[in-house]
Motif scaffolding. Sequence first.
Motif, PDB file in Angstrom:
ATOM      1  N   PHE A 106       0.841  -1.197   0.000  1.00 11.48           N
ATOM      2  CA  PHE A 106       0.000   0.000   0.000  1.00 11.48           C
ATOM      3  C   PHE A 106       0.872   1.241   0.000  1.00 11.48           C
ATOM      4  O   PHE A 106       2.075   1.163   0.251  1.00 11.48           O
ATOM      5  CB  PHE A 106      -0.969   0.001   1.188  1.00 11.48           C
ATOM      6  N   GLY A 107       0.254   2.369  -0.316  1.00 15.38           N
ATOM      7  CA  GLY A 107       1.027   3.599  -0.423  1.00 15.38           C
ATOM      8  C   GLY A 107       2.022   3.475  -1.556  1.00 15.38           C
ATOM      9  O   GLY A 107       1.708   2.959  -2.633  1.00 15.38           O
ATOM     10  N   ASN A 108       3.241   3.897  -1.312  1.00 15.82           N
ATOM     11  CA  ASN A 108       4.289   3.822  -2.324  1.00 15.82           C
ATOM     12  C   ASN A 108       5.130   2.557  -2.222  1.00 15.82           C
ATOM     13  O   ASN A 108       6.112   2.408  -2.939  1.00 15.82           O
ATOM     14  CB  ASN A 108       5.204   5.051  -2.219  1.00 15.82           C
ATOM     15  N   ASP A 109       4.744   1.655  -1.321  1.00 16.59           N
ATOM     16  CA  ASP A 109       5.507   0.427  -1.116  1.00 16.59           C
ATOM     17  C   ASP A 109       5.269  -0.554  -2.258  1.00 16.59           C
ATOM     18  O   ASP A 109       4.163  -0.650  -2.786  1.00 16.59           O
ATOM     19  CB  ASP A 109       5.123  -0.237   0.204  1.00 16.59           C
ATOM     20  N   ASN A 133       4.723  -5.759   0.865  1.00 19.59           N
ATOM     21  CA  ASN A 133       4.197  -5.659   2.222  1.00 19.59           C
ATOM     22  C   ASN A 133       4.802  -6.823   3.002  1.00 19.59           C
ATOM     23  O   ASN A 133       4.573  -7.987   2.656  1.00 19.59           O
ATOM     24  CB  ASN A 133       2.676  -5.741   2.236  1.00 19.59           C
TER      25      ASN A 133
END
Length: 78
Positions: free
Chosen positions: A11-14, A17
């Motif tokens: 999620f986000g810019n990752d 996970n």
Amino acid sequence: MKILVTGFAPFGNDILNPSYEAVKLLPEQIAGAEIIKKELPVVFQKGGEAAIEAIREMKPDAVVLVGQAGGRTAITPE
């Protein structure tokens, strides 16, 4: 015996996970129990819905939901 183990999608810019990366490392069986791995989306309410759907579909004997909590330095059951 079947055990459902879930982790979350990035999620986000990752691009990864760690929760699901750890789940993917589990063997297919542990002590004779089948390990079913499932990646859940990181979208409000969609993750919970996907977990419930997987439980209904796969009918596991046990469920372990793994997540990532930024900043924590230890395993913290919730």
